[in-house]
Write a protein that holds these residues in place. Structure first.
Motif, PDB file in Angstrom:
ATOM      1  N   ARG A   2       1.721  15.077  -1.027  1.00  0.00           N
ATOM      2  CA  ARG A   2       0.954  14.722  -2.513  1.00  0.00           C
ATOM      3  C   ARG A   2       0.273  15.483  -3.322  1.00  0.00           C
ATOM      4  N   GLY A  22      -2.365   5.124  -1.977  1.00  0.00           N
ATOM      5  CA  GLY A  22      -2.990   5.117  -1.403  1.00  0.00           C
ATOM      6  C   GLY A  22      -2.674   3.451  -0.715  1.00  0.00           C
ATOM      7  N   SER A  23      -3.404   3.626   1.013  1.00  0.00           N
ATOM      8  CA  SER A  23      -2.501   2.380   1.673  1.00  0.00           C
ATOM      9  C   SER A  23      -3.170   1.251   0.869  1.00  0.00           C
ATOM     10  N   VAL A  24      -2.134   0.274   1.087  1.00  0.00           N
ATOM     11  CA  VAL A  24      -3.000  -1.383  -0.663  1.00  0.00           C
ATOM     12  C   VAL A  24      -3.154  -2.689   0.686  1.00  0.00           C
ATOM     13  N   PRO A  25      -3.835  -3.320   1.258  1.00  0.00           N
ATOM     14  CA  PRO A  25      -3.651  -4.720   1.425  1.00  0.00           C
ATOM     15  C   PRO A  25      -2.529  -5.314   0.887  1.00  0.00           C
ATOM     16  N   HIS A  26      -1.563  -6.013   1.759  1.00  0.00           N
ATOM     17  CA  HIS A  26      -0.407  -6.622   1.265  1.00  0.00           C
ATOM     18  C   HIS A  26      -0.979  -7.937   0.642  1.00  0.00           C
ATOM     19  N   LEU A  29      -0.687  -5.455  -2.656  1.00  0.00           N
ATOM     20  CA  LEU A  29       0.165  -4.871  -2.780  1.00  0.00           C
ATOM     21  C   LEU A  29       1.053  -6.013  -3.954  1.00  0.00           C
ATOM     22  N   TYR A  32      -0.082  -6.017  -7.327  1.00  0.00           N
ATOM     23  CA  TYR A  32       0.617  -4.413  -7.479  1.00  0.00           C
ATOM     24  C   TYR A  32       1.591  -4.444  -8.197  1.00  0.00           C
ATOM     25  N   SER A  43      14.034   5.156   1.206  1.00  0.00           N
ATOM     26  CA  SER A  43      13.596   5.129   2.759  1.00  0.00           C
ATOM     27  C   SER A  43      14.740   5.896   3.436  1.00  0.00           C
TER      28      SER A  43
END
Length: 134
Positions: A2, A22-26, A29, A32, A43
């Motif tokens: 990062r 960073g982490s985003v709740p579904h 998401l 966004y 991936s």
């Protein structure tokens, strides 16, 4: 990585256009993704990737690596944006092609994705499954 990525973004004056969330709740998401200009999925491993179906349904063009079943779930028009995994040059090239699309080319790709993704509607998939097991 990062810190290194943030440094490169600052050095190239992209700071105002790139954010690391960073982490985003579904449940957040998806909003966004709908707002994004594009979605990237570099991936190394995937199965049946729902996130690309979500991107198509949200009209967000994407570049993704060819892992798992990725190439099987995208329309022919999007195959040029599916690249071999662990090949950053191919990924960057596909990303540049996507970013270079004219407005009409982008709209055509979005329409193809949106039409294609309907084949994965839960009711259609369930009916197909029932046909297979009958």
């Amino acid at each position: 990585m990062r810190g290194e990525l943030e440094k490169q973004i600052r050095n190239r004056s992209f700071g105002s256009r790139v954010q690391f969330l960073g982490s985003v709740p579904h449940d957040v998401l998806l909003s966004y993704m709908a707002f994004a200009d594009l979605f990237i999925m570099p991936s190394d491993e995937e199965g049946f990737t729902h996130v690309l179906l979500e991107a198509m349904a949200l009209e967000t063009p994407f570049v993704a690596t060819d892992v798992g079943g990725v190439a099987e779930i995208v329309p022919p028009e999007a195959l040029q944006y599916i690249v071999p995994s662990k090949n950053p040059h191919a990924f960057a090239s596909a990303l540049n092609r996507l970013l270079s699309l004219s407005t009409s080319e982008r709209e055509q790709l979005v329409r193809a994705n949106r039409t294609w993704v309907t084949r994965f509607d839960i009711e259609k998939v369930a009916a197909r499954f029932l046909e297979l097991v009958a």
